[in-house]
Write a protein that holds these residues in place. Structure first.
Motif, mmCIF file in Angstrom:
data_model
loop_
_atom_site.group_PDB
_atom_site.id
_atom_site.type_symbol
_atom_site.label_atom_id
_atom_site.label_comp_id
_atom_site.label_asym_id
_atom_site.label_seq_id
_atom_site.Cartn_x
_atom_site.Cartn_y
_atom_site.Cartn_z
ATOM 1 N N PHE A 285 0.834 -1.205 0.000
ATOM 2 C CA PHE A 285 0.000 0.000 0.000
ATOM 3 C C PHE A 285 0.867 1.253 0.000
ATOM 4 N N LEU A 286 1.877 1.273 0.863
ATOM 5 C CA LEU A 286 2.733 2.461 0.955
ATOM 6 C C LEU A 286 3.489 2.725 -0.344
ATOM 7 N N ALA A 287 3.909 1.639 -0.995
ATOM 8 C CA ALA A 287 4.639 1.821 -2.262
ATOM 9 C C ALA A 287 3.737 2.485 -3.292
ATOM 10 N N LEU A 288 2.468 2.045 -3.337
ATOM 11 C CA LEU A 288 1.535 2.670 -4.288
ATOM 12 C C LEU A 288 1.230 4.109 -3.869
ATOM 13 N N ALA A 289 1.037 4.304 -2.560
ATOM 14 C CA ALA A 289 0.747 5.661 -2.073
ATOM 15 C C ALA A 289 1.896 6.605 -2.410
ATOM 16 N N GLN A 290 3.124 6.134 -2.255
ATOM 17 C CA GLN A 290 4.276 6.976 -2.576
ATOM 18 C C GLN A 290 4.248 7.402 -4.040
ATOM 19 N N GLN A 291 3.980 6.440 -4.910
ATOM 20 C CA GLN A 291 3.991 6.776 -6.337
ATOM 21 C C GLN A 291 2.861 7.744 -6.695
ATOM 22 N N ILE A 292 1.697 7.540 -6.074
ATOM 23 C CA ILE A 292 0.570 8.421 -6.395
ATOM 24 C C ILE A 292 0.781 9.811 -5.790
ATOM 25 N N GLU A 293 1.414 9.894 -4.624
ATOM 26 C CA GLU A 293 1.718 11.211 -4.046
ATOM 27 C C GLU A 293 2.800 11.929 -4.865
ATOM 28 N N ASP A 294 3.832 11.190 -5.282
ATOM 29 C CA ASP A 294 4.854 11.807 -6.133
ATOM 30 C C ASP A 294 4.230 12.296 -7.436
ATOM 31 N N LEU A 295 3.358 11.475 -7.989
ATOM 32 C CA LEU A 295 2.649 11.880 -9.201
ATOM 33 C C LEU A 295 1.883 13.179 -8.944
ATOM 34 N N GLY A 296 1.272 13.276 -7.779
ATOM 35 C CA GLY A 296 0.520 14.476 -7.442
ATOM 36 C C GLY A 296 1.405 15.711 -7.420
ATOM 37 N N VAL A 297 2.542 15.611 -6.764
ATOM 38 C CA VAL A 297 3.484 16.725 -6.711
ATOM 39 C C VAL A 297 3.851 17.156 -8.124
ATOM 40 N N ARG A 298 4.137 16.187 -8.948
ATOM 41 C CA ARG A 298 4.645 16.477 -10.290
ATOM 42 C C ARG A 298 3.551 16.976 -11.225
ATOM 43 N N LEU A 299 2.324 16.541 -10.984
ATOM 44 C CA LEU A 299 1.225 17.034 -11.825
ATOM 45 C C LEU A 299 0.885 18.482 -11.460
ATOM 46 N N TYR A 300 0.902 18.785 -10.160
ATOM 47 C CA TYR A 300 0.704 20.184 -9.764
ATOM 48 C C TYR A 300 1.834 21.055 -10.293
ATOM 49 N N THR A 301 3.048 20.522 -10.277
ATOM 50 C CA THR A 301 4.176 21.278 -10.819
ATOM 51 C C THR A 301 3.953 21.567 -12.303
ATOM 52 N N ALA A 302 3.422 20.573 -13.008
ATOM 53 C CA ALA A 302 3.171 20.751 -14.440
ATOM 54 C C ALA A 302 2.101 21.803 -14.697
#
Lengths: 240, 285
Positions: free
Chosen positions: B147-164
């Motif tokens: 679960f944490l591994a998936l959460a990490q990837q989805i949170e990182d994705l979130g950071v990067r999508l907001y950055t975009a």
């Protein structure tokens, strides 16, 4: 003392030795002068406080402001790396080595934006971020100091980012990307000091948005650590 | 909110042969997004907008991201025995933030007159709700580490999508200011999930690093990894189009600014490619 290299934009001007960064003392002063019908060649009044460092207006002032924030971080993190408290864990040491490196990258990037040639001396040589008021002999003390500074830096970026002019967009993008990492750092430090204190109600408001600080607020918070020098951000753009 | 003016802008771009009345365009875009619901925003939106970088598309994609995160933590908190009592407050806090972010974006879109798609059903196994499909993300709600591994990837994705998208909402200063305050909250979430994983033995830092252990995914789910951390290893940044920043000239020992090699790339979060981000989010609907 004449051993300072002045930033080229105002190098020719003959200034008191510690009156740097004063391009925009111009702002206030020249507005008044122009209003009074004076020509550009009228000598500007030299500020009476030799320790007053007035950040320039425009994007340059924002870069100086970001530089000062990074200077605060690098100074603190470097100290924790050089003289770690005896109860620092291996994880703490590893994290702080990275915090230090990132903050140096940010600081030097902002410096590069201010002075691409890298030859100017931006501040008086005895200008420092003074650590003496922090307790840096214990893990708790180092983490508390780091949290204070990291929270401040994280809170500064969302406001800072809105103040760039159209010509500063590439610098703004780099600052967006750096600010995000600063926020990651703040959470990392928070979790080291108090596990689970990331994004807590101290730093995130009741609507889920980061609590931010204006340049004026950040400058006030940093002021005690830059004494005897006094930074003025009066020329920086004012947030809406 | 002035997001609606974006649609005037869109209507005036060469992709629209004539200026379209904005209400009609809104309706069209809203319907297109709604029609694409079973596969997220998918192909229908791609054909109407081409890229996902207009203000309208940006707000809609960020809303979809927040809904994905809300669903992840809602389902995780409901899964018996997955999250320990001690860590429930962490995920309850993240869920509360994501719920608030989703509400803010939805309100912004509605204020602009947009038809907001209904919330899709999320399937974090990667089977798209079809039991005959292969499981791409096993044990997400039975193993805390998975679960944490998936959460990490989805949170990182979130950071990067907001950055975009942070500066894509140019016609709405209020929404831009909000988004600039959401991004660092996402960054703190991502950092925390990474702290949790490190405390459980994973080799991972609080920021994407080349020193992080790779999260292995099947080929069909690799797009998530690409969306979450692809390009984070870059040491090249630009000061203007085509002109890179000469870090090597000033990050030097002689200037008192020597750093460890991986730190340069770690120092900046990169923007996600929005099409890749969409493909990654579509894995879960």
């Amino acid at each position: 003392m004449s051993d300072y290299t002045f930033f080229p934009a105002w190098r020719e001007q003959s200034l008191g030795r510690r009156v740097f960064l004063r391009v925009s003392a111009a702002s206030a002063a020249s507005v008044a002068l122009i209003a009074a019908g004076c020509s550009d060649s009228t000598p500007e009044p030299v500020t009476s406080d030799p320790n007053l460092l007035t950040l320039p207006s425009g994007d340059s002032g924002l870069l100086y402001y970001a530089y000062l924030l990074s200077l605060a971080q690098t100074t603190l993190y470097q100290k924790a790396v050089d003289v770690p408290p005896s109860d620092f864990t291996a994880t703490d040491r590893s994290v702080f080595a990275d915090l230090r490196d990132h903050a140096i990258v940010h600081r030097e990037l902002f410096r590069y934006f201010i002075d691409p040639a890298g030859t100017a001396v931006l501040f008086p040589t005895d200008f420092v971020f003074n650590l003496t008021s922090f307790t840096l002999t214990s893990r708790a003390g180092v983490l508390a100091a780091a949290q204070q500074i990291a929270d401040l830096a994280a809170a500064a970026f969302p406001v800072l980012l809105t103040l760039f002019t159209a010509s500063g967009t590439s610098q703004r993008l780099m600052m967006l990307k750096a600010g995000s990492v600063v926020s990651r750092q703040a959470a990392a430090i928070r979790d080291l000091l108090t596990p689970g204190s990331f994004a807590s109600s101290n730093v995130v408001d009741s609507t889920g948005l980061l609590i931010t600080k204006t340049p004026m607020e950040v400058n006030t918070a940093l002021a005690p650590y830059f004494a005897p020098y006094v930074i003025s951000v009066a020329n920086l753009a004012v947030p809406v | 909110m002035k997001l609606i003016s974006v649609l005037d802008h869109l209507a005036a771009t060469p992709t629209a042969p004539e200026p379209t009345p904005r209400r009609a365009l809104l309706t069209k875009l809203g319907r297109a997004a709604a029609a694409a619901l079973p596969l997220g925003l998918g192909t229908a939106q791609a054909t109407t907008a081409g890229t996902l970088d207009s203000s309208f598309d940006a707000a809609l994609q960020l809303l979809q991201l927040e809904r994905l995160q809300v669903a992840l933590y809602t389902q995780a908190l409901a899964a018996a025995g997955l999250i320990t009592t001690a860590q429930r407050p962490d995920f309850e806090r993240m869920l509360a933030h994501q719920t608030q972010h989703a509400a803010l974006l939805q309100q912004a879109l509605q204020n602009a007159g947009a038809i907001v798609p209904t919330v899709p059903t999320f399937d974090f196994s990667g089977r798209h709700g079809q039991s005959s499909n292969p499981v791409l993300f096993p044990n997400v709600f039975t193993s805390f580490d998975d679960f944490l591994a998936l959460a990490q990837q989805i949170e990182d994705l979130g950071v990067r999508l907001y950055t975009a998208h942070a500066f894509n909402l140019v016609y709405d200063a209020v929404l831009t200011r909000s988004v600039l305050r959401i991004l660092p909250v996402e960054s703190q979430h991502a950092s925390h999930v990474r702290s949790l994983r490190r405390s459980r033995g994973a080799v991972v830092q609080n920021w994407p690093s080349e020193e992080d252990a790779v999260i292995t995914r099947p080929a069909a789910a690799q797009v998530l990894t690409t969306a979450a951390t692809g390009g984070e290893e870059t040491t090249i940044q630009y000061q203007s189009a085509g002109v890179s920043i000469p870090f090597s000239t000033f990050l030097t020992i002689s200037k008192g600014a020597a750093i460890h090699d991986p730190a340069l790339a770690e120092s900046f979060d990169e923007a996600a490619n929005t099409a890749t981000a969409q493909a990654a989010m579509d894995l879960f609907v």
